[in-house]
Write a protein that holds these residues in place. Structure first.
Motif, PDB file in Angstrom:
ATOM      1  N   VAL A   1     -12.885   7.814   2.016  1.00 26.45           N
ATOM      2  CA  VAL A   1     -13.364   6.669   2.782  1.00 26.45           C
ATOM      3  C   VAL A   1     -13.101   6.857   4.262  1.00 26.45           C
ATOM      4  CG1 VAL A   1     -13.230   4.181   3.052  1.00 26.45           C
ATOM      5  CG2 VAL A   1     -12.939   5.208   0.791  1.00 26.45           C
ATOM      6  N   SER A   2     -11.828   7.147   4.570  1.00 26.96           N
ATOM      7  CA  SER A   2     -11.512   7.291   5.988  1.00 26.96           C
ATOM      8  C   SER A   2     -11.644   8.739   6.455  1.00 26.96           C
ATOM      9  CB  SER A   2     -10.100   6.782   6.261  1.00 26.96           C
ATOM     10  OG  SER A   2      -9.179   7.632   5.616  1.00 26.96           O
ATOM     11  N   LYS A   3     -11.945   9.622   5.536  1.00 24.99           N
ATOM     12  CA  LYS A   3     -12.117  11.045   5.858  1.00 24.99           C
ATOM     13  C   LYS A   3     -10.884  11.622   6.542  1.00 24.99           C
ATOM     14  CE  LYS A   3     -17.100  11.247   6.005  1.00 24.99           C
ATOM     15  NZ  LYS A   3     -17.253  10.004   5.305  1.00 24.99           N
ATOM     16  N   SER A   4      -9.744  11.282   6.021  1.00 23.84           N
ATOM     17  CA  SER A   4      -8.538  11.842   6.619  1.00 23.84           C
ATOM     18  C   SER A   4      -7.567  12.220   5.505  1.00 23.84           C
ATOM     19  CB  SER A   4      -7.891  10.793   7.527  1.00 23.84           C
ATOM     20  OG  SER A   4      -7.615   9.642   6.775  1.00 23.84           O
ATOM     21  N   TYR A   5      -6.620  13.068   5.840  1.00 18.89           N
ATOM     22  CA  TYR A   5      -5.604  13.438   4.869  1.00 18.89           C
ATOM     23  C   TYR A   5      -4.441  12.486   4.971  1.00 18.89           C
ATOM     24  CZ  TYR A   5      -7.917  17.720   3.605  1.00 18.89           C
ATOM     25  OH  TYR A   5      -8.815  18.607   3.106  1.00 18.89           O
ATOM     26  N   GLY A   6      -3.737  12.320   3.892  1.00 23.02           N
ATOM     27  CA  GLY A   6      -2.560  11.473   3.979  1.00 23.02           C
ATOM     28  C   GLY A   6      -2.168  10.922   2.631  1.00 23.02           C
ATOM     29  N   ASP A   7      -1.884   9.684   2.638  1.00 22.02           N
ATOM     30  CA  ASP A   7      -1.334   9.009   1.476  1.00 22.02           C
ATOM     31  C   ASP A   7      -2.271   9.047   0.273  1.00 22.02           C
ATOM     32  OD1 ASP A   7       0.059   7.465  -0.163  1.00 22.02           O
ATOM     33  OD2 ASP A   7       0.110   5.684   1.119  1.00 22.02           O
ATOM     34  N   PRO A   8      -1.807   9.617  -0.826  1.00 23.77           N
ATOM     35  CA  PRO A   8      -2.698   9.690  -1.991  1.00 23.77           C
ATOM     36  C   PRO A   8      -3.010   8.324  -2.592  1.00 23.77           C
ATOM     37  CG  PRO A   8      -0.524  10.556  -2.529  1.00 23.77           C
ATOM     38  CD  PRO A   8      -0.534  10.284  -1.058  1.00 23.77           C
ATOM     39  N   THR A   9      -2.228   7.332  -2.244  1.00 23.24           N
ATOM     40  CA  THR A   9      -2.487   6.036  -2.882  1.00 23.24           C
ATOM     41  C   THR A   9      -3.764   5.384  -2.370  1.00 23.24           C
ATOM     42  OG1 THR A   9      -1.093   5.001  -1.225  1.00 23.24           O
ATOM     43  CG2 THR A   9      -0.074   5.513  -3.342  1.00 23.24           C
ATOM     44  N   ARG A  10      -4.388   6.007  -1.402  1.00 22.97           N
ATOM     45  CA  ARG A  10      -5.620   5.393  -0.922  1.00 22.97           C
ATOM     46  C   ARG A  10      -6.822   5.800  -1.758  1.00 22.97           C
ATOM     47  NH1 ARG A  10      -5.824   7.325   5.046  1.00 22.97           N
ATOM     48  NH2 ARG A  10      -5.483   9.246   3.902  1.00 22.97           N
ATOM     49  N   ARG A  11      -6.603   6.750  -2.651  1.00 21.77           N
ATOM     50  CA  ARG A  11      -7.747   7.233  -3.441  1.00 21.77           C
ATOM     51  C   ARG A  11      -8.226   6.161  -4.413  1.00 21.77           C
ATOM     52  NH1 ARG A  11     -10.133  12.419  -3.101  1.00 21.77           N
ATOM     53  NH2 ARG A  11     -10.286  12.347  -5.360  1.00 21.77           N
ATOM     54  N   PRO A  12      -9.512   6.171  -4.694  1.00 25.07           N
ATOM     55  CA  PRO A  12     -10.014   5.182  -5.660  1.00 25.07           C
ATOM     56  C   PRO A  12      -9.369   5.306  -7.037  1.00 25.07           C
ATOM     57  CG  PRO A  12     -11.733   6.725  -4.961  1.00 25.07           C
ATOM     58  CD  PRO A  12     -10.561   6.963  -4.091  1.00 25.07           C
ATOM     59  N   GLU A  13      -8.972   6.504  -7.424  1.00 28.78           N
ATOM     60  CA  GLU A  13      -8.330   6.663  -8.730  1.00 28.78           C
ATOM     61  C   GLU A  13      -7.074   5.819  -8.828  1.00 28.78           C
ATOM     62  OE1 GLU A  13      -9.438   9.102  -6.869  1.00 28.78           O
ATOM     63  OE2 GLU A  13      -9.842  10.947  -7.959  1.00 28.78           O
ATOM     64  N   ILE A  14      -6.412   5.660  -7.678  1.00 25.66           N
ATOM     65  CA  ILE A  14      -5.150   4.926  -7.678  1.00 25.66           C
ATOM     66  C   ILE A  14      -5.399   3.441  -7.450  1.00 25.66           C
ATOM     67  CG2 ILE A  14      -2.871   4.807  -6.576  1.00 25.66           C
ATOM     68  CD1 ILE A  14      -3.510   7.400  -7.993  1.00 25.66           C
ATOM     69  N   LYS A  15      -6.554   3.156  -6.909  1.00 27.82           N
ATOM     70  CA  LYS A  15      -6.802   1.761  -6.561  1.00 27.82           C
ATOM     71  C   LYS A  15      -7.504   0.987  -7.650  1.00 27.82           C
ATOM     72  CE  LYS A  15      -7.247   1.577  -1.590  1.00 27.82           C
ATOM     73  NZ  LYS A  15      -8.298   1.728  -0.579  1.00 27.82           N
ATOM     74  N   SER A  16      -8.037   1.680  -8.618  1.00 25.04           N
ATOM     75  CA  SER A  16      -8.798   0.968  -9.638  1.00 25.04           C
ATOM     76  C   SER A  16      -8.388   1.448 -11.018  1.00 25.04           C
ATOM     77  CB  SER A  16     -10.281   1.206  -9.415  1.00 25.04           C
ATOM     78  OG  SER A  16     -10.999   0.683 -10.497  1.00 25.04           O
ATOM     79  N   ALA A  17      -8.177   0.498 -11.910  1.00 27.74           N
ATOM     80  CA  ALA A  17      -7.745   0.865 -13.263  1.00 27.74           C
ATOM     81  C   ALA A  17      -8.929   1.246 -14.138  1.00 27.74           C
ATOM     82  CB  ALA A  17      -6.982  -0.290 -13.896  1.00 27.74           C
ATOM     83  N   THR A  18     -10.130   0.997 -13.672  1.00 28.10           N
ATOM     84  CA  THR A  18     -11.313   1.424 -14.400  1.00 28.10           C
ATOM     85  C   THR A  18     -12.129   2.279 -13.460  1.00 28.10           C
ATOM     86  OG1 THR A  18     -11.398  -0.502 -15.808  1.00 28.10           O
ATOM     87  CG2 THR A  18     -13.456   0.643 -15.440  1.00 28.10           C
ATOM     88  N   ILE A  19     -12.413   3.473 -13.889  1.00 30.45           N
ATOM     89  CA  ILE A  19     -13.065   4.387 -12.968  1.00 30.45           C
ATOM     90  C   ILE A  19     -13.923   5.351 -13.757  1.00 30.45           C
ATOM     91  CG2 ILE A  19     -11.264   6.134 -12.951  1.00 30.45           C
ATOM     92  CD1 ILE A  19     -11.683   6.056  -9.831  1.00 30.45           C
ATOM     93  N   GLU A  20     -14.922   5.875 -13.109  1.00 28.49           N
ATOM     94  CA  GLU A  20     -15.785   6.821 -13.806  1.00 28.49           C
ATOM     95  C   GLU A  20     -15.859   8.110 -12.999  1.00 28.49           C
ATOM     96  OE1 GLU A  20     -18.775   5.418 -16.386  1.00 28.49           O
ATOM     97  OE2 GLU A  20     -20.320   6.403 -15.211  1.00 28.49           O
ATOM     98  N   PHE A  21     -15.655   9.220 -13.675  1.00 24.29           N
ATOM     99  CA  PHE A  21     -15.770  10.521 -13.028  1.00 24.29           C
ATOM    100  C   PHE A  21     -17.072  11.181 -13.472  1.00 24.29           C
ATOM    101  CE2 PHE A  21     -11.203   9.885 -13.625  1.00 24.29           C
ATOM    102  CZ  PHE A  21     -10.724  10.132 -12.352  1.00 24.29           C
ATOM    103  N   ILE A  22     -17.673  11.885 -12.572  1.00 24.77           N
ATOM    104  CA  ILE A  22     -18.777  12.741 -12.984  1.00 24.77           C
ATOM    105  C   ILE A  22     -18.142  14.087 -13.289  1.00 24.77           C
ATOM    106  CG2 ILE A  22     -20.908  13.832 -12.266  1.00 24.77           C
ATOM    107  CD1 ILE A  22     -21.473  11.353 -10.632  1.00 24.77           C
ATOM    108  N   ALA A  23     -18.258  14.495 -14.518  1.00 21.50           N
ATOM    109  CA  ALA A  23     -17.447  15.616 -14.974  1.00 21.50           C
ATOM    110  C   ALA A  23     -18.056  16.938 -14.562  1.00 21.50           C
ATOM    111  CB  ALA A  23     -17.304  15.552 -16.481  1.00 21.50           C
ATOM    112  N   PRO A  24     -17.212  17.863 -14.144  1.00 23.14           N
ATOM    113  CA  PRO A  24     -17.698  19.213 -13.888  1.00 23.14           C
ATOM    114  C   PRO A  24     -17.995  19.935 -15.211  1.00 23.14           C
ATOM    115  CG  PRO A  24     -15.341  19.068 -13.483  1.00 23.14           C
ATOM    116  CD  PRO A  24     -15.800  17.695 -13.844  1.00 23.14           C
TER     117      PRO A  24
END
Lengths: 144, 1131
Positions: B508-531
């Motif tokens: 979102v902010s295009k910066s490195y830093g705190d991993p807690t900002r990732r959507p994986e950490i912010k949402s308990a329901t999430i969808e990944f597009i699998a490789p």
């Protein structure tokens, strides 16, 4: 020393009992594999089901020999297991082939534990009866 | 910042670089500073630490608690052995390490307060130091991290023990309850007050009491005075202010200050631990009793109170108003001397006699205990530990549906997003910490999940590596612990994993830093597009095959026309991409294939007469690309009903058709849709009618088991080939659904049943059309698997729903639909008491209709309960009923229906008995009340309703197929639908205008729900009963003519038809309101329900009256009788 029919039936029982022990070891291993996710329940049921009836029949055969030879003690020891086998097979899930295990219900934790426990108990029973038959055979053979 | 701080400690040699992140602390000098860190830590702004501490606390694995034990030793050890440890890192580190130690040692000599303040600090410091050492031993990492954690938590627990001083310390923000700890005397009264006010409405009860008791005396004053009388050091003063006896409740772990409460037992420190336990023991008999009772029920505290002689004297008068309120709730509670002692009687009496030795040793502890006792009752209220007398409370159903109770996690995760209760729900919102506690509560433990629910906001992530635990393969989620910026600890198996570089990049902010900002950490329901690693083969195309029954009965019913037209209309909306394939097979006594290919100008029918040996003529033109042959498919859909309009053969070779379909689909997988109208009677899988129409209302229902395993085996084959079979049973006679449903059950399909279908009945045709439209156009996931992972110690016992269980936690779902719900029974295999929360993660891997491989991950975390009361009050009655209904259906099949019904009744009895036990209510039938915990007050009613559902009712004539269809619904409906089915909503609609609320400038009618009893039916009313399948409008004969003319356009009741299936749309406000209300109700279900209008003298009015489940039906209890029955059985 006399080689009589009872002696013969004990010898046969010894040999068959060894097979039964192998069956129950296989049974225990198979359920352990299921529990630890090594095998697909369909495959596992396919390998388990065909040996259910042979095991029951072999066990029954020993007891017929005991009956014929009048070895009442050994027969009585085995009676409960025969009754259990009959009960178990009468209450098996609806299935077209022979066997007891249904891949759709076998993963139920209750069924799994019951089957596993059954395997261990049978293994112990067959092992004990192996020694009993050995003893019985010797007694019969050395009887005058 | 705090994280940066950690890093600096861990790598002293590189400290300087890293430290630049931590300006405030480290600015002065690099390495030497590091050791001081902890010290500085304390002094720093508390807010900054809070975060840090929290985190570490999370990472805490209580099993490592012993580390705390040795805290000091540990520290020394590391220091002593430091040469060995530190070798490569250079002397500075070593030195650096020593200073802290000395400082640590010195600390104790300092003023007590400062000293204590440092404790948390010290606990933190060993960690970091330990880490430093271990730098050279990466092998130990995991262990070491575990070791780290405990001190932190422990320290927090430790604090209470040091009572007073701790309180002074800037409140450790993570422990809310801490605030209620005995703060130094002056603060005493305010402390608890404020803490409560934050959380609860009724906070007054606890602390005020003491005030009330001694109005004139200032709270602060009372503290000291007591202290002096007791001759205790002033620092302890708080403690004594609370009377001895009250402090016992302490032993009751479910106090709000959870962490603290659990603290003492889990404390590693030998002596400390011993005290909390010993203390109650060493007290006089009274105390012993309480202590003992405390284990089983919470009331123990107060209860024991009456024992001492003072009791009688004190009686009621002293009680302030708040107390009364409590008493009403806990009637047996004697007027407690709790209040008194603090102010007056206490000091000279018991406490002094028996406590002194103890108190001297653990001054803080008694204080703490006392404090808690005062607040406890307040918390009881605040925490909703309330109960309801079922026999007294007539209007028990809330008028508007209640939100499921909020899940309150421990302080570290208090604001972490939990999974929506619509997706993931647990029968108990606090998991009992041991299996024996669960058994005591007699509640079923399980979760219900609706994994593929249509969601409005679903974060979708595409990344090259999906972060998962290396040991248990858990997906990273909001409840993991971040040890530092580079590592995280799995919340299911507690393994420490590395965090990939890219995870620190915030998209979102295009910066490195705190991993807690990732959507994986912010949402308990999430969808990944699998490789691509998540694919065993290229994603399959969407493939749809329709099997149409064209036997004589099918032709009579006229369903072909409806179905074909509907498919034609929805051809464009079928989910899929350019590869979508579609095919049709018809069957009666033979199999009719329809070939479509480029070489043909119109579809060509091929009939295979041999149904015992199935073969496929030219398979490539049976399943064809939808896009390329759209026109020809349309033509075919027009042709099929015409082709089969003449009288046909009264035979149906469903089994053979299914085998053909399987052969056709096996290479790709996809979805088979079967329309069946009669009993398959020839070819493989032929069945015989088993139903005895005379036994439809008999006590015990037979033939709920399949007659043959043909359909089950076929379903398993299909499941292996990623094919799902959906069954539309449009029967006019018995079809043996118990056997046929096997084809859907084990291939993750769905069963739809419209009994006695005939297309000439417009409402049935409309129902089929609605069903089909939803069915054809809804989202679909192909070749799916769902894995449900649980925190170690919890295992899945049984799965409920439609699927094939491939291994202990893996469901194979050839298709997954947004309307499918699943249930899982859980068992507690190991004690969970050293955990802070339990997590469940459901990961659904599927191929979308666009050929993308996706993973939808839902994570739910639940706190742990340690007492029976806690467990009972955290129960979720709707979810319990949901799970019980599934279990009951299973029981019907494996045992018998009567046994299943008995088991359901026993659930109510057992749970209420458990509650009685937990509250220590008077035993025996003597009492005239039947108490239930507030969150379980509807359970008996729901259970009674469940016993009267189509699936489980006996005594009322029920077709076997309908019963089995209802059972299938119970097994696989999502919870909201299921509850509506069990306990339909009843609304008064004669006064809609009185219950409106504004929504976006529009008036939306919002009438209250009524209980399902004829008492609530007024002769001059009109009612709408909504069970999710059908909405019955019930018009009573004295309804106002105005209503009739507004809604139906008739002037008199007698002009209404006996039965109508539509509501006229009239140009007036009343009619518009009613229609908007019905539309609103239809919003939350897969497809709109049919409407049925009945008069209260229609011949078919029983369709309405039989749903009034609280009334007595033939041979079935009324609600009141049911309660009486339960009451007589409750022990």
């Amino acid at each position: 020393m006399a080689f009589s029919f009872p002696a013969f039936s004990y010898i046969i029982a010894l040999i068959i009992d060894a097979f039964l022990i192998f069956f129950s070891i296989f049974h225990v291993i198979a359920f352990d594999e299921l529990k630890t996710d090594y095998k697909n329940p369909i495959d596992q049921c396919n390998s388990l089901n065909p040996i259910v009836l042979p095991e029951y029949l072999l066990h029954l055969f020993i007891n017929i020999l005991f009956l014929l030879s009048g070895e009442w003690f050994s027969l009585i020891i085995n009676l409960p297991l025969i009754v259990y086998h009959i009960y178990r097979y009468r209450n098996r899930p609806v299935m077209s082939g022979p066997g007891l295990y249904d891949p759709t219900s076998i993963m139920n934790a209750d069924v799994l534990t019951v089957c596993q426990r059954e395997g261990w108990i049978k293994l112990a029973f067959y092992l004990l009866s192996f020694f009993l038959y050995l003893y019985g055979m010797i007694v019969v053979l050395i009887a005058v | 910042m705090s994280r940066g701080f950690c890093v600096s400690l861990r790598r002293p040699n590189s400290g300087i670089q890293v430290m630049s992140n931590v300006p405030p602390y480290n600015s002065s000098s690099g390495p030497p500073n590091a050791p001081l860190g902890p010290y500085a830590f304390n002094q720093g702004p508390p807010s900054q630490f809070a975060g840090h501490i929290k985190q570490d606390a999370n990472s805490n694995n209580p099993t490592n608690a012993p580390a705390f034990n040795n805290q000091a030793n540990h520290y020394n050890q590391s220091a002593n052995s430091s040469p060995a440890f530190n070798h490569p890192i250079a002397p500075p580190t070593l030195q650096a390490m020593q200073p802290p130690r000395t400082s640590y040692k010195q600390i104790p000599n300092q003023s007590p307060i400062g000293n204590l303040q440092n404790i948390p600090l010290s606990s933190a410091s060993p960690n970091s130091l330990y880490n430093t050492n271990n730098l050279s031993y990466p092998v130990n990492q995991t262990r070491q991290i575990n070791d780290n954690a405990p001190p932190l938590i422990a320290s927090s627990q430790y604090q209470p023990i040091n009572g007073p001083p701790m309180a002074i310390r800037p409140p450790v923000s993570q422990f809310q309850p801490a605030a209620s700890f005995p703060p130094p005397q002056p603060q005493f009264p305010p402390g608890p007050m404020t803490s409560q006010s934050n959380q609860l409405p009724n906070q007054i009860v606890g602390p005020p009491r003491s005030n009330a008791m001694v109005p004139p005396i200032n709270p602060p004053l009372c503290g000291p005075s007591i202290a002096s009388s007791m001759g205790l050091p002033t620092s302890n003063v708080n403690g004594p202010s609370l009377p001895g006896p009250p402090s016992f409740p302490m032993s009751r772990p479910n106090e709000p200050p959870r962490n603290q409460m659990r603290g003492p037992p889990s404390l590693p420190m030998g002596p400390m631990q011993a005290r909390p336990q010993n203390q109650p023991m060493s007290l006089d008999p009274q105390s012993q009793q309480t202590g003992f009772i405390g284990h089983t029920n919470n009331l123990s505290g107060p209860q024991s109170l009456p024992m001492p002689g003072q009791m009688g004297q004190q009686a009621m008068p002293p009680m302030g108003p708040p107390k009364n309120s409590m008493q009403s709730r806990y009637p047996q509670m004697p007027p407690s001397n709790i209040q008194r002692p603090p102010t007056q009687g206490m000091p000279p009496q018991a406490p002094q006699g028996m406590y002194p030795p103890m108190q001297n040793q653990v001054p803080g502890l008694t204080q703490q205990m006392g404090q808690l006792s005062v607040t406890q009752q307040g918390f009881d209220q605040l925490w909703g530990h309330e109960m309801v007398d079922l026999l007294q409370c007539k209007h028990i159903l809330p008028e508007y549906p209640e939100e499921p109770a909020e899940i309150r996690l421990g302080p570290q995760f208090s604001d972490a997003p939990n999974c929506s209760p619509e997706i993931f729900r647990s029968t108990i919102n606090k998991i009992p910490d041991t299996n024996s506690l669960l058994q005591k509560s007699r509640l079923p433990l399980g979760i219900l999940i609706h994994p593929f629910k249509d969601l409005n906001h679903l974060p979708v992530i595409q990344c090259t590596t999906i972060v998962r635990c290396r040991a248990c393969r858990t997906y990273i989620n909001p409840f993991v612990y971040f040890i530092d910026a580079k590592r995280w600890k799995c919340n299911l198996c507690y393994r420490v994993n590395d965090l990939p570089e890219e995870f620190q990049y915030d998209p979102v902010s295009k910066s490195y830093g705190d991993p807690t900002r990732r959507p994986e950490i912010k949402s308990a329901t999430i969808e990944f597009i699998a490789p691509s690693e998540y694919m065993l083969r290229p994603p399959q195309p969407a493939v749809y095959l329709f099997l149409l029954d064209v036997s004589q009965i099918a032709r009579d019913s006229g369903y072909l026309q409806v179905v074909c037209e509907n498919i034609k209309e929805n051809l464009e909306q079928l989910p899929g991409d350019a590869r979508t394939q579609i095919g049709f097979i018809c069957y009666d006594a033979h199999i009719h294939y329809y070939l479509i290919s480029d070489g043909l100008t119109r579809p060509k029918e091929m009939t295979v007469l041999d149904i015992d040996e199935i073969f496929l003529p030219s398979p490539e033109s049976l399943l064809v690309n939808l896009g390329e042959h759209r026109e020809m498919i349309r033509e075919l859909l027009t042709l099929i009903p015409r082709r089969h309009s003449l009288p046909g053969v009264p035979a149906s070779a469903l089994g053979a058709a299914l085998q053909a379909a399987y052969k056709l689909m096996a290479p790709t997988g996809g979805r088979i849709t079967v329309f069946q109208t009669c009993l398959p009677n020839i070819g493989p899988g032929a069945l015989q009618s088993r139903e005895d129409p005379n036994a439809r209302s008999s006590k015990d229902v037979a033939h709920l088991n399949p007659a043959t395993d043909f359909y089950k085996r076929l379903a398993l084959d299909c499941s292996g080939a990623q094919i799902a079979v959906d069954l539309f049973l449009l029967s006019s006679q018995y079809c043996d659904l118990a056997t046929l449903s096997g084809m859907s059950k084990f291939s993750a399909g769905t069963v739809y049943h419209i009994p006695v279908f005939n297309a000439s009945r417009s409402w049935q045709a409309a129902q089929l059309r609605n069903m089909l439209t939803r069915y054809l156009t809804r989202k679909i996931g192909f070749e799916a698997v769902m894995r449900v992972r649980c925190t170690r110690g919890i295992a899945i016992h049984t799965f409920h729903g439609n699927f094939f269980v491939r291994s202990t936690d893996l469901l194979s779902l050839p298709n997954v639909s947004p309307d499918a719900g699943f249930g899982m029974q859980l068992t507690i295999e190991e004690s969970l008491s050293d955990l802070q929360q339990v997590c469940f993660q459901a990961a659904l891997l599927y191929t979308s209709s666009k050929g993308e491989r996706r993973i939808r991950v839902h994570t739910m975390a639940l706190p742990i309960a340690t007492t029976l009361t806690d467990v009972l009050h955290a129960a979720d009655q709707q979810c319990i009923v949901g799970l019980l209904s599934k279990m009951a259906v299973d029981r019907c099949v494996t045992a018998s229906m009567s046994e299943a019904k008995e088991a359901l009744i026993n659930v109510a009895i057992d749970v209420l008995s458990a509650h009685k036990l937990s509250q220590n209510l008077p035993a025996g039938p003597a009492s005239s009340s039947l108490h239930a915990p507030l969150p379980l007050r509807l359970l008996p009613m729901y259970l009674l309703a469940l016993l009267k559902t189509k699936a489980l009712r006996t005594g009322t004539s029920t077709r076997l197929d309908e019963r089995v269809a209802a059972m299938c619904d119970l097994k696989c409906h999502p919870l909201a639908q299921l509850i509506r089915l069990v306990y339909p909503d009843l609304y008064p609609i004669h006064s809609l205008a009185q219950h409106v609320h504004k929504e976006d400038e529009e008036l939306v009618p919002d009438p209250p729900r009524l209980q399902l009893t004829s008492e609530r039916i007024n002769l001059n009313g009109a009612y709408l009963l909504d069970d999710g399948e059908i909405m019955i409008v019930y018009i009573c004969n004295s309804v106002s003519p105005a209503f009739l003319s507004e809604t139906f356009g008739v002037t008199a009741f007698s002009q209404l038809p006996d039965e109508a299936t539509t509501l006229p749309r009239l140009e007036n406000e009343g009619s518009a309101m009613l229609h908007s209300f019905i539309d609103k109700l239809n919003d939350d279900r897969p497809y709109p329900s049919n409407v049925l209008v009945l008069r209260d003298n229609s011949p078919s009015r029983t369709r309405f009256t039989e749903r009034l489940v609280e009334d007595r039906l033939e041979s079935a209890f009324s609600y009141y009788e049911f309660l009486q029955h339960v009451k007589s059985q409750v022990k």
